[in-house]
Design an enzyme around this catalytic site. Sequence first.
Site, PDB file in Angstrom:
ATOM      1  N   ALA A  12       0.564  -1.218   0.337  1.00 46.50           N
ATOM      2  CA  ALA A  12       0.522   0.122   0.189  1.00 46.50           C
ATOM      3  C   ALA A  12       1.304   1.143  -0.072  1.00 46.50           C
ATOM      4  O   ALA A  12       0.488   2.141   0.181  1.00 46.50           O
ATOM      5  CB  ALA A  12      -0.684  -0.029   1.147  1.00 46.50           C
ATOM      6  N   SER A  13       2.485   1.180  -0.227  1.00 48.51           N
ATOM      7  CA  SER A  13       2.890   2.269  -0.156  1.00 48.51           C
ATOM      8  C   SER A  13       2.947   3.206  -1.443  1.00 48.51           C
ATOM      9  O   SER A  13       2.991   4.437  -1.357  1.00 48.51           O
ATOM     10  CB  SER A  13       4.516   2.043  -0.050  1.00 48.51           C
ATOM     11  OG  SER A  13       5.191   0.874  -1.182  1.00 48.51           O
ATOM     12  N   TYR A 153       2.978 -14.045 -14.143  1.00 49.99           N
ATOM     13  CA  TYR A 153       1.893 -13.113 -13.327  1.00 49.99           C
ATOM     14  C   TYR A 153       0.553 -13.850 -14.097  1.00 49.99           C
ATOM     15  O   TYR A 153      -0.452 -13.434 -13.105  1.00 49.99           O
ATOM     16  CB  TYR A 153       2.245 -11.451 -14.141  1.00 49.99           C
ATOM     17  CG  TYR A 153       1.553 -11.137 -13.437  1.00 49.99           C
ATOM     18  CD1 TYR A 153       1.525 -10.204 -12.473  1.00 49.99           C
ATOM     19  CD2 TYR A 153       0.305  -9.895 -14.560  1.00 49.99           C
ATOM     20  CE1 TYR A 153       1.339  -8.966 -11.967  1.00 49.99           C
ATOM     21  CE2 TYR A 153      -0.171  -9.163 -13.749  1.00 49.99           C
ATOM     22  CZ  TYR A 153       0.542  -8.641 -12.316  1.00 49.99           C
ATOM     23  OH  TYR A 153      -0.864  -7.366 -12.056  1.00 49.99           O
ATOM     24  N   ALA A 155      -0.339 -16.602 -14.041  1.00 48.39           N
ATOM     25  CA  ALA A 155      -0.584 -17.794 -13.574  1.00 48.39           C
ATOM     26  C   ALA A 155      -1.177 -17.566 -12.045  1.00 48.39           C
ATOM     27  O   ALA A 155      -1.871 -18.450 -11.549  1.00 48.39           O
ATOM     28  CB  ALA A 155       0.617 -18.595 -13.620  1.00 48.39           C
ATOM     29  N   ALA A 156       0.059 -16.254 -11.567  1.00 47.54           N
ATOM     30  CA  ALA A 156      -0.372 -16.030 -10.139  1.00 47.54           C
ATOM     31  C   ALA A 156      -2.416 -15.507  -9.736  1.00 47.54           C
ATOM     32  O   ALA A 156      -2.874 -15.430  -9.275  1.00 47.54           O
ATOM     33  CB  ALA A 156       1.200 -15.046 -10.270  1.00 47.54           C
ATOM     34  N   LYS A 157      -2.286 -14.445 -10.898  1.00 47.31           N
ATOM     35  CA  LYS A 157      -3.541 -14.028 -11.198  1.00 47.31           C
ATOM     36  C   LYS A 157      -4.592 -14.427 -11.192  1.00 47.31           C
ATOM     37  O   LYS A 157      -5.542 -14.717 -10.162  1.00 47.31           O
ATOM     38  CB  LYS A 157      -3.554 -12.884 -12.065  1.00 47.31           C
ATOM     39  CG  LYS A 157      -2.681 -11.870 -11.708  1.00 47.31           C
ATOM     40  CD  LYS A 157      -2.434 -10.736 -10.329  1.00 47.31           C
ATOM     41  CE  LYS A 157      -1.954  -9.705  -9.650  1.00 47.31           C
ATOM     42  NZ  LYS A 157      -2.455  -9.332  -8.404  1.00 47.31           N
TER      43      LYS A 157
END
Length: 242
Positions: A12-13, A153, A155-157
Amino acid sequence: MSTRGIALVTGASKGIGAAIALELAREGFDIWLNYGRDQQVAAQVAAEIEALGVACKRLPFDVADGEAVKAALEPLLDEAAPFVLVNNAGFARDALLLWMTKEEWRDVLAVHLDGFYNVTKPVVNAMVKARRGRIINIVSTSGESGIPGQVNYSAAKAGLIGATRSLAAEVAKRNVLVNAVSPGFIDTEMLKDLPKERILPMIPLGRLGTVEEVAGLVAFLASDKATYITGQVFAVNGGAHM
């Protein structure tokens, strides 16, 4: 503590995560703000949040490091259960699978999928005990339809989308709602090196999205207007379906 309760936002930065944390703060939530290494930027976001009249607790840890997550969250969860968890932490390491290294594969899955497990398991346990909560996973158009050069990416999502639907079914009877928000091409650092002239023709609205447009949907899913919505994936992509 605010009357709305606590929202934990990972990654969240900056970018989408910072916008989400600020929007939830505007809605009256105290924020647990997770970030990786950039203490200065996180401090600036925390100051903006506190200027809105709510509390902000900074939590520096790598979501992929299970022991670090445990050390940071366990003492807090002994005192309070967040009402909202936004799993936003993530990054891309693009390469064609032909040339992708094992590290590029493993690192992306570790942050998105191990990170989801490491943070969500203790938080959802607290939510179930409290019999209330909202979990919102930030996924991607890449995880819905796939993008060349992003096998890791995507695959992860896609894995997060499956986890969203399964967890929603597991905890619905405890009044814990689990949904996913799927951004398309959003104007963040992630797109800074990509050719805009090739991207914009793919978007029916003809422009990039803003982080505030993603944050607005997250805030809706965290609100009292979304009490009959769970197990869903909501696209914020300007009509782009690759």
